[in-house]
Design a protein around this motif. Structure first.
Motif, short mmCIF file in Angstrom:
data_model
loop_
_atom_site.label_atom_id
_atom_site.label_comp_id
_atom_site.label_asym_id
_atom_site.label_seq_id
_atom_site.Cartn_x
_atom_site.Cartn_y
_atom_site.Cartn_z
N THR A 1 -16.52 77.24 -72.07
CA THR A 1 -17.81 76.70 -72.52
C THR A 1 -18.98 77.57 -72.06
O THR A 1 -20.06 77.51 -72.64
N ASN A 2 -18.75 78.39 -71.03
CA ASN A 2 -19.81 79.30 -70.56
C ASN A 2 -19.64 80.70 -71.13
O ASN A 2 -20.31 81.63 -70.70
N GLY A 3 -18.73 80.85 -72.09
CA GLY A 3 -18.55 82.14 -72.75
C GLY A 3 -17.55 83.06 -72.08
O GLY A 3 -17.44 84.23 -72.44
N HIS A 4 -16.79 82.55 -71.10
CA HIS A 4 -15.82 83.45 -70.45
C HIS A 4 -14.60 83.68 -71.33
O HIS A 4 -14.23 82.84 -72.14
N ILE A 5 -13.99 84.84 -71.19
CA ILE A 5 -12.71 85.17 -71.81
C ILE A 5 -11.78 85.61 -70.69
O ILE A 5 -12.17 86.34 -69.79
N GLY A 6 -10.52 85.14 -70.72
CA GLY A 6 -9.71 85.20 -69.52
C GLY A 6 -10.45 84.38 -68.49
O GLY A 6 -11.04 83.35 -68.80
#
Length: 234
Positions: A126-131
């Motif tokens: 939801t905060n835009g993280h990937i992995g």
């Protein structure tokens, strides 16, 4: 970046499976895989299919620090339960959550270098993280131990009996490593992912929204349901 808006998670997951099938027909041999609720339907489709993955090598994105492979909340356990025990792969790699930091970083970076990823499957936080590349992660990052931010810890609470059991650290494939993948498919379902999807696709490329770097990759497909795509302007 191509965006496909599915009716719901079931349709979106089927679309991803169809793309995976095409990639295998085209000769893909190494898949980058993700964990969590987002790919669960995809893995159900994969395990109920007649597809043979015995020639495929998989490399997972991340693992909680401090959890053994046998821990029911570990990502190795998740992958065995939802996919590997039902569909054998040639080789499966997941970071070792009990390993010494420097040693594991080196080991996993070597695995990625020796097995270039043909197709990387991603979810998005939801905060835009990937992995587990949280906001502020360098676009030049490789495998490393990362501190999870409070929003990620809050999201993970539902999987643990007690709040104090939620891991605060994880080993994660870095953004630089993810971007080396020949093709990337990012999946997102539900209203709570809508803002992150909008920022990823239509916002500026910034380390504060790690997934926004995918705008710079030449071969990305984003598959969302109507809720996750509800804030897109185009």
């Amino acid at each position: 970046m191509n965006v496909f808006v599915a009716k719901d998670k079931k349709e979106g997951s089927q679309k991803v499976f169809d793309l995976i099938t095409q990639e295998m027909e085209d000769g893909a041999k190494v898949f980058g895989l993700a964990t969590g609720s987002t790919p669960e339907d995809l893995y159900k489709i994969m395990t109920s299919s007649d597809m043979d993955f015995s020639g495929i090598t998989s490399i997972n994105l991340d693992e909680y620090v401090g959890l053994s492979p046998e821990d029911p909340q570990s990502y190795r356990y998740f992958m065995e339960k939802h996919l590997f025990s039902k569909k054998p792969f040639k080789k499966t790699y997941v970071p070792n959550g009990l390993a010494e930091e420097a040693e594991e970083n080196t080991r996993y970076n070597k695995i990625i270098a020796e097995n270039p990823i043909d197709l990387q499957i991603l979810g998005i936080g939801t905060n835009g993280h990937i992995g587990f590349n949280e906001p502020g992660s360098s676009f030049e990052s490789e495998t490393r131990k990362v501190a999870l931010v409070e929003s990620t810890i809050d999201s993970n609470k539902v999987y643990f009996d007690h709040e104090e059991d939620v891991p605060r650290y994880a080993f994660s494939m870095g953004i630089k490593s993810i971007l080396k993948s020949k093709k990337i498919i990012l999946m997102a379902f539900g209203k709570n992912k809508a803002e992150a999807i909008q920022q990823m696709i239509e916002g500026p490329v910034t380390e504060e929204v790690p997934a926004s770097v995918l705008q710079q990759h030449p071969n990305v497909i984003v598959i969302v349901d109507e809720e996750a795509g509800s804030l897109l302007n185009r």
